[in-house]
Design a protein around this motif. Structure first.
Motif, mmCIF file in Angstrom:
data_model
loop_
_atom_site.group_PDB
_atom_site.id
_atom_site.type_symbol
_atom_site.label_atom_id
_atom_site.label_comp_id
_atom_site.label_asym_id
_atom_site.label_seq_id
_atom_site.Cartn_x
_atom_site.Cartn_y
_atom_site.Cartn_z
ATOM 1 N N GLU A 530 0.818 -1.214 0.000
ATOM 2 C CA GLU A 530 0.000 0.000 0.000
ATOM 3 C C GLU A 530 0.852 1.265 0.000
ATOM 4 N N ASP A 531 1.840 1.322 0.878
ATOM 5 C CA ASP A 531 2.683 2.516 0.937
ATOM 6 C C ASP A 531 3.570 2.644 -0.293
ATOM 7 N N ALA A 532 4.035 1.520 -0.829
ATOM 8 C CA ALA A 532 4.858 1.564 -2.047
ATOM 9 C C ALA A 532 4.042 2.107 -3.210
ATOM 10 N N LEU A 533 2.765 1.732 -3.283
ATOM 11 C CA LEU A 533 1.898 2.239 -4.353
ATOM 12 C C LEU A 533 1.621 3.721 -4.165
ATOM 13 N N ARG A 534 1.448 4.150 -2.914
ATOM 14 C CA ARG A 534 1.241 5.575 -2.649
ATOM 15 C C ARG A 534 2.467 6.378 -3.095
ATOM 16 N N THR A 535 3.660 5.891 -2.763
ATOM 17 C CA THR A 535 4.883 6.569 -3.183
ATOM 18 C C THR A 535 5.000 6.581 -4.703
ATOM 19 N N PHE A 536 4.659 5.467 -5.334
ATOM 20 C CA PHE A 536 4.676 5.373 -6.800
ATOM 21 C C PHE A 536 3.775 6.445 -7.408
ATOM 22 N N PHE A 537 2.579 6.587 -6.848
ATOM 23 C CA PHE A 537 1.627 7.568 -7.370
ATOM 24 C C PHE A 537 2.210 8.983 -7.313
ATOM 25 N N HIS A 538 2.848 9.320 -6.200
ATOM 26 C CA HIS A 538 3.339 10.686 -6.042
ATOM 27 C C HIS A 538 4.603 10.961 -6.852
ATOM 28 N N LYS A 539 5.170 9.942 -7.461
ATOM 29 C CA LYS A 539 6.314 10.164 -8.349
ATOM 30 C C LYS A 539 5.897 10.237 -9.817
ATOM 31 N N LEU A 540 4.581 10.143 -10.054
ATOM 32 C CA LEU A 540 4.068 10.306 -11.406
ATOM 33 C C LEU A 540 3.869 11.790 -11.715
ATOM 34 N N SER A 541 4.053 12.136 -12.958
ATOM 35 C CA SER A 541 3.779 13.517 -13.368
ATOM 36 C C SER A 541 2.269 13.736 -13.437
ATOM 37 N N TYR A 549 -6.095 8.180 -14.990
ATOM 38 C CA TYR A 549 -7.330 8.269 -14.211
ATOM 39 C C TYR A 549 -8.361 9.228 -14.812
ATOM 40 N N PHE A 550 -8.028 9.836 -15.958
ATOM 41 C CA PHE A 550 -8.957 10.683 -16.707
ATOM 42 C C PHE A 550 -9.297 11.976 -15.968
ATOM 43 N N ARG A 551 -8.546 12.280 -14.926
ATOM 44 C CA ARG A 551 -8.762 13.521 -14.190
ATOM 45 C C ARG A 551 -7.505 13.795 -13.358
ATOM 46 N N LYS A 552 -7.453 15.001 -12.851
ATOM 47 C CA LYS A 552 -6.324 15.370 -12.006
ATOM 48 C C LYS A 552 -6.582 14.896 -10.574
ATOM 49 N N LEU A 553 -5.593 14.266 -9.997
ATOM 50 C CA LEU A 553 -5.685 13.801 -8.612
ATOM 51 C C LEU A 553 -4.478 14.297 -7.835
ATOM 52 N N GLN A 554 -4.716 14.823 -6.663
ATOM 53 C CA GLN A 554 -3.624 15.265 -5.811
ATOM 54 C C GLN A 554 -3.117 14.138 -4.912
ATOM 55 N N SER A 555 -3.954 13.135 -4.678
ATOM 56 C CA SER A 555 -3.572 12.003 -3.845
ATOM 57 C C SER A 555 -4.419 10.810 -4.240
ATOM 58 N N MET A 556 -3.993 9.641 -3.803
ATOM 59 C CA MET A 556 -4.766 8.428 -4.062
ATOM 60 C C MET A 556 -5.511 8.054 -2.786
ATOM 61 N N PRO A 557 -6.839 8.047 -2.812
ATOM 62 C CA PRO A 557 -7.617 7.766 -1.600
ATOM 63 C C PRO A 557 -7.285 6.389 -1.021
ATOM 64 N N GLN A 558 -7.465 6.266 0.300
ATOM 65 C CA GLN A 558 -7.159 5.017 0.990
ATOM 66 C C GLN A 558 -7.954 3.848 0.422
ATOM 67 N N ARG A 559 -9.214 4.060 0.118
ATOM 68 C CA ARG A 559 -10.046 2.963 -0.388
ATOM 69 C C ARG A 559 -9.533 2.462 -1.732
ATOM 70 N N ILE A 560 -8.957 3.359 -2.538
ATOM 71 C CA ILE A 560 -8.406 2.944 -3.833
ATOM 72 C C ILE A 560 -7.108 2.171 -3.633
#
Length: 694
Positions: A530-541, A549-560
């Protein structure tokens, strides 16, 4: 007496007179077995050698002399007939540093009670106890070789014999010509022996030392398949050129056969066995890359068969050193790539390890486990590994929410550091001081291995530890462990737990070489990611996030995060790519997945993949899609669906070049792909229920 003052020492004698004078001096100390007990006073504290170096003849003579009483016999590891163990507490009290069937309890024989004490202590601490007189020794009884040029060899039982001899007032030797003359720190001056008895007989083999254990092993281990799977997981952590140190648990011995898959290994461990001799003869263990004691195997004890004893006799490739050297964390820390492997009985979800007891019952020892873990932890490239079966022979889980009351914690998964390396006692209340006497330990476990996989705990939170350990627990206990962790809020109540109810597809783990030659590690996703995926997300442009995701996201929700990582490995599946390919500091650089719609079971699972911006162009997108296609049939998935933005040229190119049959439709800037997987030429096949490459 100094070496120069010794009448046996070569520097005090001419070559012509040496043998004659040495023989006269040595012969003057010879006793018969009838005489030897007269040199021991009642009430003495008597040290005896361990295992194959147990002085059986002298022990029998002591037992037969009924004038001797109130003797306390100190032995590191019991083995053999041990006649004194059947005597009453008024005659013999036994203290051992290793607990098994014959020790650690009060035993009644013929209505009389005999005492067998077990002392739980790190083996490296014994010299300090002797120096401080906390472990009194009056008589040391050893087994050794006949003298040669003023020296005798302790042979295969060096352990702490030097230290006990220095602390004793009287040293008595049982001289056996069958004892191997070993190299290293095994030699002592013959003048250090006060009295000796000749008793020539073949050295005891494993069958004679532990007949009950051998009988059980020859019947066949019902959990042999379990141990082989566990050993395979351990071997994946052992690199070529590593130096190995094993604990005393029989579990660690199951790893020996798999070491032949590695090369240029080093050996720095407590005990030499038949299986390790085989690996040395085959060249698997050659010690060529050791940074300490290069070219030499270092041990402190040995036991096995006649071939082992012949191999060790005057063999310069194997050195015997005191246990204080073999188990010194500072020595081990200087050995690069040291892999310490210790066996455990239980581990709780916070990472606390029990190695010598469960509840109020003792089964082994602390021995060198704590020091081995510490040494490997501070070794450059070192790996401290704890192994255990996921389920006991009685059918109970060995991974538990909390250790049973009375269980001794040998290795702390939690690390307490207050004021540096030493605990400032004045900062603690007396009650806390008393509790930490048993629990406090600077060692910290990193890897825990069962037959179901490996949990890496170093630097992980309690939540991450729980998820990692539940993942390698036996499947029938995972739901119970998950419920307990939720109940006490170790993990979120929203944690799905789907992956814990399914069998992790370990066969899908592999390494892959990218277009530019980079090595990466690919495996199915785990809930602990879970944390590795969160870090992965924040290293994406922002652009990469929008295209996926077809939209702008500032973070990935916990449920996702939970939806993506905690999958059931069938209707939902994800493969993740890590770099570097090995080591604890891996980063997620790509993910490919299919997810089903929980509200529409008849619809095709949706497939998607994403590659970190700095890893794009390595071919990882094409690789992940192709691999998902290859394995889909094994999980009953025959269709894929994908929605792709019209401007996402990269994903469209992957689908087009894959040659997987598909149809498309466009709607408001989105292209929907429908893939037919039934006619695909796959690169993986299902053989004997296992996924294999063609």
């Amino acid at each position: 007496m100094t070496a120069e003052e010794c009448p046996y020492h070569p520097t005090t004698l001419t070559d012509s007179s040496f043998n004659e004078r040495a023989t006269i001096a040595w012969k003057s100390k010879e006793l018969t077995l009838d005489q030897v007990s007269k040199k021991i006073n009642s009430g003495s504290n008597v040290y005896i050698g361990s295992m194959a170096c147990t002085p059986d003849a002298i022990l029998n003579a002591m037992v037969d002399d009924y004038k001797l009483a109130d003797l306390r016999v100190v032995q590191m590891i019991p083995g053999g007939t041990l006649p004194h163990m059947s005597q009453t507490v008024d005659r013999f009290r036994t203290c051992s540093f290793f607990s098994y069937r014959k020790t650690a309890y009060y035993k009644k024989s013929g209505g009389r009670e005999s005492l067998a004490d077990y002392t739980p202590i790190s083996i490296a601490s014994i010299p300090r106890l002797l120096e401080q007189k906390k472990l009194p020794v009056d008589v040391a009884i050893i087994k050794c070789t006949p003298p040669h040029k003023g020296f005798i060899s302790l042979g295969i039982g060096v352990e702490h014999t030097h230290d006990f001899m220095r602390s004793a007032s009287v040293v008595i030797a049982e001289v056996n010509s069958h004892m191997p003359w070993t190299e290293g720190k095994s030699k002592i001056l013959a003048s250090e022996v006060d009295w000796w008895v000749r008793h020539d007989e073949p050295m005891p083999t494993t069958e004679k030392l532990w007949p009950d254990l051998v009988k059980v092993m020859t019947k066949g281990d019902p959990q042999k398949n379990v141990e082989e799977k566990m050993a395979r997981n351990v071997i994946n952590l052992v690199d070529d050129g590593a130096t190995i140190k094993f604990g005393w648990s029989p579990l660690t011995f199951s790893i020996f056969p798999f070491l032949k898959e590695r090369k240029n290994l080093g050996l720095h461990t407590d005990v030499m066995t038949d299986a390790l001799v085989y690996l040395m003869e085959e060249g698997v263990i050659n010690n060529s890359l050791k940074t300490v004691d290069r070219g030499r195997t270092v041990v402190s004890q040995a036991y096995g068969g006649r071939e082992l004893y012949e191999f060790l006799d005057r063999n310069p490739a194997v050195e015997f050193h005191p246990s204080s050297y073999v188990n010194d964390p500072q020595v081990m820390a200087r050995i690069d790539n040291l892999v310490s492997i210790v066996g455990a009985l239980k581990v709780d979800l916070t990472g606390q390890i029990a190695t010598d007891s469960i509840a109020h019952n003792f089964y082994g020892s602390v021995w060198s486990d704590v020091d081995s873990i510490r040494g490997a932890r501070y070794s450059k490239g070192g790996k401290p590994i704890v192994i255990l079966r996921s389920m006991s022979l009685q059918g109970r889980s060995n991974i538990v929410f909390a250790l049973p009351p009375g269980t001794g914690v040998a290795i702390q998964g939690r690390m307490y550091v207050i004021g540096g390396d030493r605990l400032p006692i004045f900062l603690l209340g007396s009650q806390m001081q008393q509790s930490l006497t048993h629990l406090f330990c600077l060692a910290q476990v990193e890897y825990v291995v069962t037959e179901y996989g490996t949990a890496y705990l170093d630097g992980k939170s309690v939540r991450e530890r729980c998820l990692a350990l539940i993942d390698i627990a036996h499947p029938i206990f995972r739901q119970e462990l998950l419920n307990e962790a939720k109940k006490y809020r170790y993990i979120s109540e929203s944690q799905p737990g789907k992956s814990f109810l399914a069998e992790y597809p370990q066969k899908l783990e592999c390494t892959h070489t990218t277009k530019t030659g980079k090595q990466v590690f690919v495996r199915p996703i785990k809930a602990v990611d879970e944390d590795a995926l969160r870090t992965f997300f924040h290293k994406l442009s922002d652009r990469s996030v929008y295209l996926r995701y077809f939209r702008k996201l500032q973070s990935m929700p916990q449920r996702i995060l939970q939806r993506y990582t905690d999958v059931n490995y069938s209707s939902d599946m994800a493969l993740v790519v890590f770099s570097p390919a090995d080591g604890p500091n891996r980063e997620m650089v790509a993910i490919g997945q299919w997810l089903s719609d929980p509200l529409d079971e008849m619809s095709a699972p949706e497939v998607a993949f994403q590659v970190r911006d700095d890893w794009q162009g390595e071919g990882l997108g094409s690789y992940l899609f192709r691999r998902l296609v290859d394995i889909s049939d094994f999980f009953g998935v025959h269709r894929f669906k994908a929605d792709v933005l019209g401007e996402n040229r990269g994903m469209q190119a992957v689908f087009k070049n894959s040659k997987v049959p598909h149809v498309t439709r466009s709607d408001f800037g989105t292209i929907t792909y429908m893939f037919d997987l039934t006619k695909v030429e796959r690169e993986m096949v299902l053989s004997n229920g296992e996924i294999q490459e063609k």
